[in-house]
Structure formats: structure tokens, C-alpha cells
Design an enzyme around this catalytic site. Structure first.
Site, PDB file in Angstrom:
ATOM      1  N   GLY A 250      18.471  -2.638   4.887  1.00 57.69           N
ATOM      2  CA  GLY A 250      18.175  -3.704   5.704  1.00 57.69           C
ATOM      3  C   GLY A 250      17.253  -3.427   7.017  1.00 57.69           C
ATOM      4  N   ALA A 251      16.825  -2.240   7.093  1.00 59.91           N
ATOM      5  CA  ALA A 251      16.012  -2.072   8.501  1.00 59.91           C
ATOM      6  C   ALA A 251      14.691  -2.804   8.311  1.00 59.91           C
ATOM      7  CB  ALA A 251      15.605  -0.733   8.586  1.00 59.91           C
ATOM      8  N   GLY A 252      14.116  -2.509   7.050  1.00 62.02           N
ATOM      9  CA  GLY A 252      12.900  -3.140   6.918  1.00 62.02           C
ATOM     10  C   GLY A 252      12.787  -4.573   6.733  1.00 62.02           C
ATOM     11  N   ASP A 253      13.715  -5.120   6.363  1.00 63.73           N
ATOM     12  CA  ASP A 253      14.065  -6.709   6.298  1.00 63.73           C
ATOM     13  C   ASP A 253      14.236  -7.148   7.629  1.00 63.73           C
ATOM     14  OD1 ASP A 253      13.862  -6.346   3.543  1.00 63.73           O
ATOM     15  OD2 ASP A 253      16.195  -6.170   3.116  1.00 63.73           O
TER      16      ASP A 253
HETATM   17  P1  ADP Z   1      12.128  -0.069   5.094  1.00 65.44           P
HETATM   18  O1  ADP Z   1      13.315   0.028   5.300  1.00 65.44           O
HETATM   19  O2  ADP Z   1      11.326  -0.974   4.383  1.00 65.44           O
HETATM   20  O3  ADP Z   1      11.919   1.510   4.124  1.00 65.44           O
HETATM   21  P2  ADP Z   1      11.738   1.544   7.436  1.00 65.44           P
HETATM   22  O4  ADP Z   1      12.785   2.595   7.155  1.00 65.44           O
HETATM   23  O5  ADP Z   1      10.257   2.057   7.793  1.00 65.44           O
HETATM   24  O6  ADP Z   1      11.490   0.507   6.623  1.00 65.44           O
HETATM   25  O7  ADP Z   1      12.118   0.852   8.895  1.00 65.44           O
HETATM   26  C1  ADP Z   1      11.841  -0.540   9.323  1.00 65.44           C
HETATM   27  C2  ADP Z   1      11.735  -0.471  10.801  1.00 65.44           C
HETATM   28  O8  ADP Z   1      13.081  -0.202  11.088  1.00 65.44           O
HETATM   29  C3  ADP Z   1      11.134   1.009  11.494  1.00 65.44           C
HETATM   30  O9  ADP Z   1       9.601   0.410  11.642  1.00 65.44           O
HETATM   31  C4  ADP Z   1      11.767   0.967  12.815  1.00 65.44           C
HETATM   32  O10 ADP Z   1      11.371   0.024  13.889  1.00 65.44           O
HETATM   33  C5  ADP Z   1      13.399   0.350  12.239  1.00 65.44           C
HETATM   34  N1  ADP Z   1      14.197   1.752  11.666  1.00 65.44           N
HETATM   35  C6  ADP Z   1      14.467   2.105  10.688  1.00 65.44           C
HETATM   36  N2  ADP Z   1      14.990   3.234  10.519  1.00 65.44           N
HETATM   37  C7  ADP Z   1      15.535   3.599  11.986  1.00 65.44           C
HETATM   38  C8  ADP Z   1      16.105   4.364  12.412  1.00 65.44           C
HETATM   39  N3  ADP Z   1      16.838   5.443  11.805  1.00 65.44           N
HETATM   40  N4  ADP Z   1      16.304   4.527  13.913  1.00 65.44           N
HETATM   41  C9  ADP Z   1      15.454   3.464  14.685  1.00 65.44           C
HETATM   42  N5  ADP Z   1      14.792   2.563  14.020  1.00 65.44           N
HETATM   43  C10 ADP Z   1      14.813   2.539  12.686  1.00 65.44           C
END
Ligand code: ADP
Length: 312
Positions: A250-253
Site C-alpha cells: 500500500g505504500a505506492g498506492d
Molecule cells: P511501491 O509500493 O509501488 O513499490 P515504493 O516502495 O517505492 O513503491 O513506495 C512508495 C513511496 O512510499 C516511497 O516513495 C516512499 O515515499 C514511501 N515508502 C515506501 N517504503 C517506505 C519505508 N520503508 N519508509 C518510509 N517511506 C517509505
């Protein structure tokens, strides 16, 4: 001011044990998910109007998902229920580092059978942004439905956002995945890709091959390290926030939702404040990693504002 998200809406079963495969895990936590659905919920929690288009099964999971979306304030008047196939399920386990591995149940699932004649185009009326992903681009009829809706949104003058989230195991081959994911770029004004997706799509680290004629923004996310946002005229690296990460689902979303809400809030001149919009998006991405599951971990506006202000 609002966002329409089209795509898959499913149940994630998240393994309760870390560092094990899905097959070896012995208990799972049920969580609503599906990348475009997560974006719709996140947008709503951030205080903007959102709607969802897609199809679930006419089964207890599908009805549960509809209830969740509705209770989150997402307009589900365009959600369809299939009697031909069940709601998609995804079993997810997390490695010790919090990265995900998946097993999907879709043979076929209701989202795959979503067809062009089922797309409730009236839901686009009066809305500003159309967001879609690549999972519904894998098979027909959902592929035709997705592209037809993207074209209609384009014709209606909407801003089109695309996250070609890589789910290798869902495609017949890597080459099919690459070609399928690239198709979506032709419709997008805004593209969100992770480092891994840039490499997968281009074979390198340069985003230049991803620009398409109408594209205005490419946001490349780097996990905990934050994101780099490119416009035709600028490039900003925006560092991530440091949090106690439990599950990156869900981070990317969350990031996409932050980006879209930031754009809505600066409608008319969203390219200028892109750096601060991406900082906002990073905060939502970071907060989304602090709890298990996708939808359960997406923050509301109050939590984001407090988090960005810091502890004082
Ligand atoms: P996806 O979930 O699509 O692979 P990412 O992992 O790059 O995308 O995460 C999207 C965004 O969420 C990142 O650009 C960052 O801002 C935030 N994020 C992701 N993982 C972390 C983390 N472990 N700690 C802090 N921020 C995070």
C-alpha cells in the site's frame, strides 16, 4: 474536485508470520486491497471525493469489499458484481525486510471479466482525474474495458494517471508484462513507477524512454529513500520519511493518492509546487508502511498533517 479509479478490488490475506513463504504461513489477516481501490480509499481519507470502477464477485468477499469502499466514502455506483467468477484473492507473505511475495487466486476472477459494456461511464462526469493500473490490462475483457474507459476520460478532458504496478506472476511472460504495461503509458499524463519498474520497463535506470507525447509528470519511487519527480522542465529528488516499517503493502498506492490529492489542491498550477506535493505523497507512503495490509494502513488527512509537522 475528484478522482475516479478503475481496476481490481480484492482480498489480501497477509501472512501473520514474517520471513516465511505463503505456503508455510499458518495464519493470515484478511485485508481489502487492489492497487486502484487502495488509491480510491486513500484519496477519500485525504479529504477528496473519489469513485471506483470495476468488478468483484457476487459472493461474501465481494459484498464485504463493497461495504468497505462505501463506508470509506468512495462512490461505488459503478461497481459491478459478477455471477460468473469469484472475487480475486491474493495471499501475501512478507520477507524479513518487509518486502512482499504473492500467490493470486484468479482463474479467472471477477475483475478479469469486467467488460467494456459494464463500465459506468457516467461516473466520469464532472470528475477531474482518472487513475488506472496494469492488472486489468493483462487479459480481455478487462483490458478493453480499461482502455475504453481511459480513452473516454481523455476525451472528457480528464487528467489521466497510471501506475503500471509490476506483478510478474500474473502475466504469461516478462515480455508480455513489459508490452502490456507499456500500453498504458500512451494514455497517461501522470506516471508513477518504482525503481524496479523503471528497470523492468527500460532495462536501465534512465526514465527518458518512458516519456510519451502527453505525459507531464513521471514520479519514480525509491522505497524508504523517497521519490524523484520529473516534469518536462524539472527534476526533484524528495527524500523519504523515516518510520518504523511493518509492511510495505500500500505504500505506492498511498503515494499515488498523495500525488493526486496534491495536484487537485493546486489545480491550474500543479507543476510548480511539485516538490512539496511529492513530499506530501512521501508522507502518505511512509505512514502506509507502519501497519499490516494496504487499506487498513492508509492514513487520514489529520494523521498526515500531524506527521509532516513533526513532534512538537
Ligand atoms: P511501491 O509500493 O509501488 O513499490 P515504493 O516502495 O517505492 O513503491 O513506495 C512508495 C513511496 O512510499 C516511497 O516513495 C516512499 O515515499 C514511501 N515508502 C515506501 N517504503 C517506505 C519505508 N520503508 N519508509 C518510509 N517511506 C517509505
Amino acid at each position: 474536485m475528484s478522482v475516479v479509479c478503475l481496476g481490481e478490488l480484492l482480498i489480501d490475506f497477509v501472512a501473520m508470520q514474517h520471513g516465511v513463504s505463503v505456503g508455510d504461513a499458518y495464519s493470515f489477516q484478511k485485508a481489502p486491497g487492489g492497487a486502484p481501490a487502495n488509491v480510491a480509499v486513500a484519496v477519500s481519507r485525504l479529504g477528496q471525493d473519489s469513485a471506483f470502477l470495476g468488478q468483484v464477485g457476487d459472493d461474501p468477499f465481494g459484498h464485504h469489499l463493497a461495504e468497505v469502499m462505501d463506508s470509506e466514502g468512495v462512490d461505488i455506483s459503478g461497481l459491478r458484481f459478477s455471477t460468473e467468477a469469484r472475487t480475486m484473492l491474493a495471499f501475501v507473505s512478507l520477507t524479513a525486510e518487509g518486502e512482499r511475495s504473492f500467490v493470486f487466486y484468479r482463474h479467472p476472477s471477477a475483475d478479469m471479466l469486467y467488460s467494456p459494456d459494464q463500465v459506468a461511464l457516467e461516473v466520469l462526469n464532472g470528475r477531474k482525474i482518472f487513475h488506472f493500473g496494469s492488472v486489468t490490462l493483462i487479459d480481455d475483457p478487462s483490458r478493453s474495458a480499461t482502455l475504453m474507459a481511459a480513452k473516454a476520460a481523455h476525451t472528457a478532458g480528464m487528467l489521466i494517471s497510471y501506475d503500471p504496478n509490476l506483478r510478474r506472476s500474473l502475466w504469461p511472460s516478462d515480455e508480455a508484462a513489459r508490452q502490456g504495461m507499456l500500453t498504458g503509458l500512451n494514455f497517461a499524463h501522470i506516471l508513477k513507477v518504482s525503481d524496479e519498474e523503471v528497470e523492468f520497463l527500460t532495462g536501465g535506470h534512465d526514465i527518458a524512454p518512458l516519456w510519451r507525447q502527453e505525459m507531464q509528470i513521471i514520479a519514480v519511487t525509491h522505497g524508504a529513500k523517497g521519490a524523484t519527480v520529473y516534469t518536462r522542465k524539472s527534476k526533484h529528488h524528495v527524500p523519504g520519511f523515516s518510520v518504523r516499517t511493518m509492511d510495505t503493502t500500500g505504500a505506492g498506492d498511498g503515494f499515488v493518492a498523495g500525488l493526486l490529492v496534491g495536484i487537485l489542491e493546486h489545480w491550474g498550477d500543479y507543476l510548480t509546487p511539485m516538490e512539496s506535493i511529492v513530499r506530501f505523497a512521501n508522507a502518505i507512503g511512509a505512514l502506509a508502511t507502519t501497519q499490516l495490509g494496504a487499506i487498513p494502513s492508509l492514513p487520514n488527512r489529520g494523521a498526515v498533517d500531524k506527521f509532516i509537522k513533526g513532534p512538537n
